[in-house]
Design a protein around this motif. Structure first.
Motif, PDB file in Angstrom:
ATOM      1  N   LYS A  97      18.567  53.213   1.220  1.00  0.00           N
ATOM      2  CA  LYS A  97      17.927  51.895   1.245  1.00  0.00           C
ATOM      3  C   LYS A  97      17.270  51.532  -0.092  1.00  0.00           C
ATOM      4  O   LYS A  97      17.325  50.388  -0.519  1.00  0.00           O
ATOM      5  N   THR A  98      16.635  52.516  -0.736  1.00  0.00           N
ATOM      6  CA  THR A  98      15.836  52.197  -1.932  1.00  0.00           C
ATOM      7  C   THR A  98      16.547  52.547  -3.235  1.00  0.00           C
ATOM      8  O   THR A  98      16.162  52.069  -4.296  1.00  0.00           O
ATOM      9  N   GLY A  99      17.532  53.441  -3.149  1.00  0.00           N
ATOM     10  CA  GLY A  99      18.207  53.904  -4.359  1.00  0.00           C
ATOM     11  C   GLY A  99      17.357  54.894  -5.157  1.00  0.00           C
ATOM     12  O   GLY A  99      17.742  55.314  -6.243  1.00  0.00           O
ATOM     13  N   ILE A 100      16.207  55.286  -4.605  1.00  0.00           N
ATOM     14  CA  ILE A 100      15.323  56.227  -5.315  1.00  0.00           C
ATOM     15  C   ILE A 100      15.750  57.655  -4.969  1.00  0.00           C
ATOM     16  O   ILE A 100      15.916  57.993  -3.788  1.00  0.00           O
ATOM     17  N   ARG A 101      15.918  58.491  -5.994  1.00  0.00           N
ATOM     18  CA  ARG A 101      16.388  59.859  -5.757  1.00  0.00           C
ATOM     19  C   ARG A 101      15.342  60.914  -6.102  1.00  0.00           C
ATOM     20  O   ARG A 101      15.645  62.091  -6.145  1.00  0.00           O
ATOM     21  N   GLN A 102      14.137  60.461  -6.418  1.00  0.00           N
ATOM     22  CA  GLN A 102      13.047  61.418  -6.638  1.00  0.00           C
ATOM     23  C   GLN A 102      12.322  61.572  -5.310  1.00  0.00           C
ATOM     24  O   GLN A 102      11.710  60.623  -4.820  1.00  0.00           O
ATOM     25  N   ILE A 103      12.393  62.768  -4.753  1.00  0.00           N
ATOM     26  CA  ILE A 103      11.855  62.982  -3.412  1.00  0.00           C
ATOM     27  C   ILE A 103      10.754  64.033  -3.450  1.00  0.00           C
ATOM     28  O   ILE A 103      10.971  65.162  -3.901  1.00  0.00           O
ATOM     29  N   ALA A 104       9.581  63.658  -2.924  1.00  0.00           N
ATOM     30  CA  ALA A 104       8.480  64.627  -2.820  1.00  0.00           C
ATOM     31  C   ALA A 104       8.185  64.862  -1.348  1.00  0.00           C
ATOM     32  O   ALA A 104       8.512  64.022  -0.508  1.00  0.00           O
ATOM     33  N   ILE A 105       7.611  66.027  -1.042  1.00  0.00           N
ATOM     34  CA  ILE A 105       7.125  66.233   0.327  1.00  0.00           C
ATOM     35  C   ILE A 105       5.642  66.583   0.240  1.00  0.00           C
ATOM     36  O   ILE A 105       5.171  67.108  -0.773  1.00  0.00           O
ATOM     37  N   ALA A 106       4.911  66.296   1.322  1.00  0.00           N
ATOM     38  CA  ALA A 106       3.474  66.554   1.328  1.00  0.00           C
ATOM     39  C   ALA A 106       3.000  66.767   2.758  1.00  0.00           C
ATOM     40  O   ALA A 106       3.700  66.407   3.706  1.00  0.00           O
ATOM     41  N   GLY A 107       1.833  67.389   2.910  1.00  0.00           N
ATOM     42  CA  GLY A 107       1.265  67.621   4.243  1.00  0.00           C
ATOM     43  C   GLY A 107       1.623  69.005   4.763  1.00  0.00           C
ATOM     44  O   GLY A 107       2.497  69.691   4.214  1.00  0.00           O
ATOM     45  N   GLY A 108       0.946  69.396   5.834  1.00  0.00           N
ATOM     46  CA  GLY A 108       1.079  70.753   6.373  1.00  0.00           C
ATOM     47  C   GLY A 108       2.507  71.214   6.601  1.00  0.00           C
ATOM     48  O   GLY A 108       2.862  72.362   6.296  1.00  0.00           O
ATOM     49  N   PRO A 111       6.176  64.028 -10.441  1.00  0.00           N
ATOM     50  CA  PRO A 111       7.109  62.934 -10.178  1.00  0.00           C
ATOM     51  C   PRO A 111       6.808  61.709 -11.041  1.00  0.00           C
ATOM     52  O   PRO A 111       5.655  61.445 -11.358  1.00  0.00           O
ATOM     53  N   ASN A 112       7.852  60.994 -11.437  1.00  0.00           N
ATOM     54  CA  ASN A 112       7.669  59.701 -12.111  1.00  0.00           C
ATOM     55  C   ASN A 112       7.680  58.620 -11.041  1.00  0.00           C
ATOM     56  O   ASN A 112       8.253  58.808  -9.969  1.00  0.00           O
ATOM     57  N   PHE A 113       7.094  57.483 -11.358  1.00  0.00           N
ATOM     58  CA  PHE A 113       7.106  56.366 -10.409  1.00  0.00           C
ATOM     59  C   PHE A 113       8.373  55.537 -10.606  1.00  0.00           C
ATOM     60  O   PHE A 113       8.809  55.387 -11.742  1.00  0.00           O
ATOM     61  N   PRO A 114       8.966  54.973  -9.569  1.00  0.00           N
ATOM     62  CA  PRO A 114       8.598  55.169  -8.171  1.00  0.00           C
ATOM     63  C   PRO A 114       9.268  56.427  -7.602  1.00  0.00           C
ATOM     64  O   PRO A 114      10.318  56.836  -8.072  1.00  0.00           O
ATOM     65  N   PHE A 115       8.616  57.018  -6.602  1.00  0.00           N
ATOM     66  CA  PHE A 115       9.267  58.118  -5.892  1.00  0.00           C
ATOM     67  C   PHE A 115       9.024  57.970  -4.395  1.00  0.00           C
ATOM     68  O   PHE A 115       8.160  57.188  -3.983  1.00  0.00           O
ATOM     69  N   LEU A 116       9.817  58.696  -3.598  1.00  0.00           N
ATOM     70  CA  LEU A 116       9.625  58.684  -2.148  1.00  0.00           C
ATOM     71  C   LEU A 116       8.887  59.948  -1.751  1.00  0.00           C
ATOM     72  O   LEU A 116       9.181  61.023  -2.280  1.00  0.00           O
ATOM     73  N   CYS A 117       7.930  59.828  -0.846  1.00  0.00           N
ATOM     74  CA  CYS A 117       7.240  61.034  -0.379  1.00  0.00           C
ATOM     75  C   CYS A 117       7.329  61.116   1.139  1.00  0.00           C
ATOM     76  O   CYS A 117       6.926  60.194   1.849  1.00  0.00           O
ATOM     77  N   LEU A 118       7.883  62.209   1.617  1.00  0.00           N
ATOM     78  CA  LEU A 118       7.896  62.484   3.055  1.00  0.00           C
ATOM     79  C   LEU A 118       6.580  63.185   3.353  1.00  0.00           C
ATOM     80  O   LEU A 118       6.350  64.311   2.908  1.00  0.00           O
ATOM     81  N   THR A 119       5.709  62.483   4.069  1.00  0.00           N
ATOM     82  CA  THR A 119       4.371  63.017   4.343  1.00  0.00           C
ATOM     83  C   THR A 119       4.343  63.484   5.793  1.00  0.00           C
ATOM     84  O   THR A 119       4.389  62.664   6.714  1.00  0.00           O
ATOM     85  N   VAL A 120       4.330  64.789   5.960  1.00  0.00           N
ATOM     86  CA  VAL A 120       4.480  65.369   7.295  1.00  0.00           C
ATOM     87  C   VAL A 120       3.327  66.318   7.603  1.00  0.00           C
ATOM     88  O   VAL A 120       3.221  67.390   7.027  1.00  0.00           O
ATOM     89  N   SER A 121       2.457  65.887   8.534  1.00  0.00           N
ATOM     90  CA  SER A 121       1.304  66.723   8.861  1.00  0.00           C
ATOM     91  C   SER A 121       1.148  66.809  10.368  1.00  0.00           C
ATOM     92  O   SER A 121       2.057  66.425  11.111  1.00  0.00           O
TER      93      SER A 121
END
Ligand code: KG4
Ligand code: ZN
Length: 339
Positions: free
Chosen positions: A265-276, A131-141
């Motif tokens: 809200k942020t206009g950011i369309r780069q989405i990452a996910i992380a966590g279990g 991912p390039n900065f800035p990006f959004l990360c959904l961190t779900v564990s």
């Protein structure tokens, strides 16, 4: 002159997985994870049992990681370890081990925030696009559910969070109600593949745009089971795959709605996910679909970097090493730690 490569041992022991990994620059040479089966029958992690198992596992797991990487102790440049957040007794095992090992070898010690580790797993070099900065990360564990605005490797803002249970907890608690053993997330995922996700409908929480809530889902499921078991004593058994598929869809829809809000809200369309929970096949599929329907660029970690592992701790170590951001020997394990 070519730059000297950096070799780091990463150690993770924040919850119920004992893990060690060796990283050379941003490439993983080994990543060993010892899971703890002792918790299965309890429906959740038993802290006392977890720290005892970490004590038993840590030395063999580290030895195995060094062996597979074909690296001797004196080739290591630093030791990176999970300082927090997590279970205190579990964190203490990794922390004490890392401190003594770095002292004995005379090499720097690097403390790592576990949640940053989950996100930074995207920067492990596997030849993939990062991912390039800035990006959004959904961190779900199992312990966290957050939307993180990642501005730089170490500049992260939590812009949304759960007000009660974490997404992984929602999977595990629902699974427990269905009589499935801990951790229930992977089992719900497995059964959901064969079930009808529209068979049962659960209500969605009414909370803030970027807030999550999962505690209502648990009571919803419990009510349904009680009601239906009056008519059919084997209700769960007769409807297991449909129940799993419907529960999974509800959790995924809640997660997606919040990412949609964060994108707006942020206009950011780069989405990452992380966590279990990012290992969940339904969530992965739904996100990939949104690449086309919502014009997102989606980043999904390899399975082995979703659930707890030391590779993600080692990659943070690698970036902190470059900044010469080292911990001193007074560093302590910290159960609660913000990103
Ligand atoms: O990141 P993780 O290994 O540990 C914590 O930091 O908490 O996440 C563990 C959580 C557990 O709740 C587990 O049920 C969930 O991740 N999980 C899954 C899947 N694999 C693991 N949830 C849904 N589907 C999966 N395939
Ligand atoms: Zn984790």
């Amino acid at each position: 002159m070519t730059k000297k490569s950096i070799t780091i041992l990463g150690i993770e022991s924040s919850c119920d997985d004992t893990s060690a990994a060796v990283i050379k620059d941003a490439k993983i040479l080994s990543n060993i994870v010892a899971n703890q089966d002792v918790h299965q029958e309890y429906g959740g992690v038993v802290p006392e049992l977890a720290s005892r198992a970490h004590q038993q596992n840590i030395v063999p797991v580290v030895n195995q990681a060094l062996k597979i990487a074909n690296i001797s102790k004196d080739q290591l440049d630093a030791i990176a370890f999970t300082r927090g957040p997590g279970l205190m007794g579990s964190l203490l095992v990794g922390t004490s081990f890392a401190k003594s090992f770095s002292l004995a070898l005379g090499i720097p010690l690097i403390d790592v925030n576990h949640m940053q580790g989950h996100i930074m797993a995207h920067f492990i070099d596997e030849g993939q696009e990062m991912p390039n900065f800035p990006f959004l990360c959904l961190t779900v564990s199992g312990g966290h559910t957050q939307i993180v605005l990642v501005k730089e490797h170490f500049e992260m803002d939590v812009i949304g969070e759960t007000i009660d249970d974490a997404a992984g907890e929602a999977f595990d608690k629902s699974a427990k109600l269905l009589g499935l053993h801990y951790p229930g997330g992977p089992l719900i995922d497995k059964y959901a593949k064969e079930g009808n996700p529209k068979a049962f409908k659960f209500t969605k929480p009414r909370v803030g745009d970027l807030e999550f809530s999962f505690s209502g889902l648990k009571s919803n499921i419990l009510q349904l089971i009680k009601r239906e078991e009056r008519k059919d004593a084997d209700f769960i058994e007769n409807n297991l795959i449909d129940l799993c598929a419907s529960i999974q869809l509800t959790i995924i829809e809640i997660l997606l709605e919040k990412i949609d809000n964060a994108v707006k809200k942020t206009g950011i369309r780069q989405i990452a996910i992380a966590g279990g929970v990012s290992a969940n096949s339904g969530l992965r599929k739904a996100l990939i679909q949104r690449e086309n329907t919502h014009n997102w660029k989606v980043f999904i970690p390899k399975f082995e970097y979703c659930t707890d592992n030391a590779a993600m701790i080692a990659i943070v170590g690698y970036y902190k090493y470059q900044n010469q951001d080292f911990a001193d020997s007074s560093v302590t394990a910290t159960a609660r730690m913000k990103i």
